[in-house]
Design a protein around this motif. Structure first.
Motif, PDB file in Angstrom:
ATOM      1  N   GLY A 139     -25.460  13.300  24.862  1.00  0.00           N
ATOM      2  CA  GLY A 139     -25.867  12.851  26.190  1.00  0.00           C
ATOM      3  C   GLY A 139     -25.600  13.855  27.295  1.00  0.00           C
ATOM      4  O   GLY A 139     -26.286  13.858  28.330  1.00  0.00           O
ATOM      5  N   GLU A 140     -24.605  14.725  27.086  1.00  0.00           N
ATOM      6  CA  GLU A 140     -24.231  15.673  28.133  1.00  0.00           C
ATOM      7  C   GLU A 140     -25.258  16.791  28.306  1.00  0.00           C
ATOM      8  O   GLU A 140     -25.272  17.469  29.320  1.00  0.00           O
ATOM      9  CB  GLU A 140     -22.859  16.292  27.820  1.00  0.00           C
ATOM     10  N   ILE A 141     -26.089  17.000  27.292  1.00  0.00           N
ATOM     11  CA  ILE A 141     -27.105  18.053  27.413  1.00  0.00           C
ATOM     12  C   ILE A 141     -28.464  17.399  27.625  1.00  0.00           C
ATOM     13  O   ILE A 141     -29.395  17.568  26.859  1.00  0.00           O
ATOM     14  CB  ILE A 141     -27.102  18.999  26.184  1.00  0.00           C
ATOM     15  N   PHE A 142     -28.558  16.660  28.722  1.00  0.00           N
ATOM     16  CA  PHE A 142     -29.732  15.833  28.976  1.00  0.00           C
ATOM     17  C   PHE A 142     -31.010  16.660  29.083  1.00  0.00           C
ATOM     18  O   PHE A 142     -32.084  16.230  28.674  1.00  0.00           O
ATOM     19  CB  PHE A 142     -29.527  15.015  30.254  1.00  0.00           C
ATOM     20  N   GLU A 143     -30.882  17.858  29.637  1.00  0.00           N
ATOM     21  CA  GLU A 143     -32.073  18.696  29.774  1.00  0.00           C
ATOM     22  C   GLU A 143     -32.620  19.113  28.408  1.00  0.00           C
ATOM     23  O   GLU A 143     -33.818  19.350  28.261  1.00  0.00           O
ATOM     24  CB  GLU A 143     -31.749  19.929  30.622  1.00  0.00           C
TER      25      GLU A 143
END
Lengths: 174, 488
Positions: free
Chosen positions: B151-155
Motif C-alpha cells: 500500500g505504501e507504493i501507491f504510485e
C-alpha cells in the motif's frame, strides 16, 4: 417516523465510481475484498476514517460495520483520528536509519515544531514515523498523504518539500 | 484531503537504484530507462513472445501446461520472496483438474526491511510481471489472478493498473486470448500498511477483506486458498523470471546461476554502501563482487556485518560474508538465508545493539497479535534490548534474550515469530561482546517492565514502549492516538 436516508446517497460521485471499479474486480461473494481500497478512497477524500465512512463502506460491501472497523484498526496507514492536511510518514526502520531516516524524522519534527506523531497547531502537517515503506535504497524516504513517495530527503530537500507543501496547502481561516 | 501536488522533483527516478548499468547479465532489469515501461516498449524488447509461443495454434505448436511446468522445473527457479521454494514444484501442487474457481496471487507486498526490488520492477517493467502471471496461470489452469501491491507504493499500484489496461486492450488478457480458447483475468489490489500481509496466508486473508492474520497450515493455499479455493501465491520477481525461461529454455536459465540455484537474482543492497540500489546478478555471484557493484562501504570505513536476506535473516559478520557466494544454498550453509535478497550492509561505526533495538521494535509493532509467544515475546525482546542499549541491562539478560527467542521460534502460526527471534540470536552469537560491554558499564538494573531514560537513538520508541508495557503489545495499542496519549 421516516426511514433513514440510504447511506449510498452520501457517497461522492467520484467515490461511488471508485467503489464500483474496485468491487468489479472480485466475485460477487467476495465483495468484501474491496474493503481496503474503498476505505482508502474515503480517507483520501476526508483525511481520516470516521465511523460514518465505515458505515458507508459496510453498506456498499454488505459487511458488518465491526468487520470494517477491524480493517481500519489493523492497517497502519488508516487514520483513525483526523490528521493535518498533509500527513508525512518518515521511514525509520533499520535500513533507512543507517542512511539518516531517524535524523530526517527529527529534522522534520524540529522544523515544524511537533513531536513525532503530532500535528502542527495550524493543522497543516502531521508527522509520523513509519515502518518499512519499501524504498530502502532511496533512504531517507517520506510518504506524503499515503500516495506520493519522496526520496533522498536530506535536510535541504525536506525544507524545500515543506515549503512546496505549505504553499499548496495554505492555512485556512478558522 | 487535498489534491496531489506535483512533487516529481523530490521523487525517485530509478536512476540511482535501477538504471545504473551495474547489473551482471540482467534479464528482468535489462534495457530499462524509466520511460520505456509501456506495452510497445516491452514488445520491442521481445516481450510477450513467451506468451505468444505458448498459445500458438496449430498442430505441434504451442505448449501444454505440463510442458510449461517441466520447463520451469528444469530451470531450478526458486521463490524470490524469501522461502526459496522450487517454483515448478509449487506449481505442480495445484490440482489442475479441480472443478470450479482456482486463483493465482502475486505477492507484491514488499515490506521486508531492506527490500525494494519489486517496486522498481513493477514501476519500470510492469508487463514482464503480467506476462509471467499469465503463463503461470495457464500452467496451473487458473483463470483469475490478483496482484497484491504494497500500500505504501501507491504510485506503483496506479502504474500497474495502467499497464493492465494496455495488456487488456492488446488482447493479452481477457477472453479467447490471442485466438486461443484460453481466458484469463488479472486484477491489481493494494494493502494499506501491514508488514504481516507479506506472509502468504495473511495476504489471502487481507485480499478477502479481513485483517491480515495468518492462517494455520496445513491446509496449504494449494488446497484451501483465496475464498477457500485452490490458490498459488508467488513473489513478483518469480513471475518476472518466467518469460525468459519459456523463450530461452529452463536449461539456459539454470546455466546462468549454479546448480539448484538457477538464473539471476535482484539484490537490494542498502545501508552503509556508497551506491545503494538494486543489482541484478547471477545467483552464485561472490558477495565481494556485489559489494563492489554497490560502491563498497563509505570511504574510511570497514565492513562490519551484513544481514544478507532482509531484516528477518540472521546477521553475519564481515569475515563470513567476504567468503560467501550469493545463492540460497551457500547462505543457508553459513547460518543465514538469502530471503528476499535485501542485503543490509553495516560498517564499523554501527552499534549492533542499537541496530537490533530498531529491528526488535519493528517486530513488536508488526506482530499481528494472534499467537501469544509472538505477541508477548516480541515486546519482551524489545524491552530487554532497550534496557541493555540504555546501559541498564543485567548479564542474565543475554541468556534471557536467547531463552525468550527459543520460546517464540517454532511456536507460532507464521514465520513472523521466527523472524523476530532469529536476528536476536544471531546478534548475540556474533556480537556478544557489544552486549556485554553495554551491560558492564551499566547503571542500576531495572525490571523489564520499567522504561529507562529516553533512548538516545529514538525517544519516541521509549514513549511507544510505555504504552505497551502492561501486556497490551498489540497493534491497536501502538496506534497513533495511544502513542499520543503517553506524550508528556
Amino acid at each position: 417516523m421516516n426511514a433513514p436516508a440510504p447511506k449510498a446517497a452520501m457517497l461522492s460521485e467520484a467515490a461511488a465510481r471508485a467503489f464500483a471499479r474496485e468491487i468489479a474486480k472480485y466475485p460477487p461473494e467476495g465483495k468484501a475484498s474491496a474493503v481496503i481500497a474503498c476505505l482508502a478512497v474515503l480517507q483520501e477524500e476526508h483525511g481520516f476514517i470516521s465511523q460514518e465512512s465505515e458505515e458507508l463502506v459496510a453498506e456498499a460491501l454488505d459487511m458488518p460495520v465491526i468487520a470494517v472497523h477491524e480493517v481500519t484498526t489493523f492497517y497502519n496507514m488508516f487514520n483513525q483520528v483526523p490528521v493535518g492536511r498533509v500527513k508525512l510518514n518518515v521511514c525509520t526502520n533499520l535500513p533507512c536509519q543507517l542512511r539518516g531516516g531517524q535524523h530526517a524524522l527529527e529534522h522534520l519534527c524540529a522544523s515544524l515544531g511537533v513531536a513525532e506523531g503530532g500535528t502542527t497547531v495550524d493543522r497543516a502537517f502531521t508527522v509520523q514515523k513509519a515502518e518499512c515503506l519499501g524504498a530502502c535504497a532511496d533512504a531517507p524516504v517520506v510518504l506524503v498523504n499515503d500516495r506520493q513517495m519522496v526520496s533522498f530527503m536530506n535536510d535541504a530537500r525536506l525544507d524545500e518539500l515543506v515549503a512546496v507543501l505549505r504553499e499548496a496547502n495554505p492555512a485556512r481561516p478558522a | 484531503m487535498n489534491a496531489r501536488v506535483d512533487l516529481s522533483r523530490f521523487q525517485a527516478t530509478g536512476l540511482e537504484t535501477c538504471f545504473h548499468g551495474r547489473h551482471i547479465q540482467p534479464q528482468i532489469y535489462a534495457g530499462l530507462d524509466g520511460k520505456n515501461w509501456r506495452l510497445k516498449d516491452y514488445e520491442a524488447r521481445g516481450g510477450y513472445r513467451a506468451w505468444r509461443k505458448i498459445l500458438e495454434q496449430g498442430e505441434g505448436r504451442g505448449m501444454t501446461p505440463e510442458q510449461v511446468i517441466a520447463e520451469v522445473k528444469a530451470s531450478s527457479l526458486r521463490g524470490r520472496g524469501g522461502a526459496g521454494f522450487p517454483t515448478g514444484l509449487k506449481w505442480s501442487f495445484m490440482p489442475r483438474q479441480f472443478p470450479g474457481a482456482k486463483y493465482l496471487v502475486c505477492n507484491s507486498d514488499e515490506g521486508e526491511p531492506g527490500t525494494c526490488k519489486d517496486r522498481d520492477l513493477l514501476m519500470f517493467n510492469p508487463h514482464i510481471v503480467i506476462e509471467g502471471m499469465a503463463i503461470a496461470a495457464y500452467a496451473m489452469g487458473v483463470n483469475v489472478a490478483y496482484n497484491y501491491i504494497h500500500g505504501e507504493i501507491f504510485e506503483v499500484y496506479e502504474r500497474f493498473e495502467e499497464a493492465l489496461e494496455e495488456a487488456r486492450a492488446a488482447g493479452y488478457l481477457g477472453d479467447a486470448i490471442l485466438g486461443s480458447k484460453w481466458n484469463f483475468q488479472l486484477h491489481a489490489c493494494h494493502g494499506f500498511g501491514a508488514y504481516i500481509c507479506g506472509e502468504e496466508t495473511a495476504l489471502l486473508e487481507s485480499l478477502e477483506g479481513k485483517k491480515g492474520q495468518p492462517r494455520f497450515k496445513p491446509p496449504f493455499p494449494a488446497s484451501y486458498g483465496l475464498y477457500g479455493k485452490p490458490t498459488t501465491v508467488n513473489n513478483t520477481e518469480t513471475f518476472a523470471a518466467v518469460p525468459w525461461i519459456i523463450v530461452n529454455g529452463g536449461q539456459a536459465y539454470l546455466d546462468i546461476g549454479k546448480p539448484n540455484n538457477g538464473g539471476t537474482k535482484i539484490f537490494s543492497v542498502v545501508g552503509d554502501v556508497q551506491k545503494p540500489g538494486n543489482y541484478e546478478v547471477p545467483l552464485g555471484t561472490p558477495f565481494t563482487k556485489l559489494l563492489e557493484l554497490a560502491g563498497g562501504v563509505p570511504e574510511g570505513r570497514t565492513l562490519k556485518a551484513v544481514i544478507p536476506g532482509g531484516s528477518s535473516a540472521p546477521v553475519l559478520p564481515a569475515s563470513i560474508m567476504n567468503e560467501l557466494t550469493m545463492d540460497y544454498d551457500a547462505i543457508a550453509k553459513a547460518g543465514s538465508m538469502l530471503g528476499s535478497g535485501a542485503v543490509i550492509v553495516m560498517d564499523d561505526s554501527r552499534s549492533m545493539v542499537h541496530s537490533l533495538l530498531r529491528l526488535s521494535y519493528f517486530y513488536m509493532h508488526e506482530s499481528c497479535g494472534q499467537c501469544t509467544p509472538c505477541r508477548e515475546g516480541t515486546g519482551w525482546l524489545y524491552r530487554m534490548v532497550e534496557r541493555i542499549a540504555n546501559g541498564q541491562g543485567r548479564m542474565q539478560d543475554i541468556d534471557l534474550l536467547n531463552s525468550v527467542s527459543d520460546n517464540i521460534q517454532g511456536r507460532t502460526i507464521c514465520a513472523l515469530g521466527d523472524a523476530a527471534a532469529m536476528p536476536v540470536r544471531a546478534m548475540i552469537k556474533h556480537f556478544k561482546d557489544e552486549f556485554v560491554a553495554l551491560i558492564e558499564k551499566n547503571a542500576a538494573p531495572v525490571h523489564a517492565g520499567k522504561i529507562g531514560p529516553a533512548d538516545s537513538i529514538n525517544p519516541a520508541l521509549t514513549a511507544a514502549a510505555a504504552t505497551l508495557q502492561y501486556g497490551m503489545a498489540t497493534r491497536a495499542a501502538a496506534s497513533p492516538e495511544h502513542r499520543q496519549a503517553v506524550k508528556p
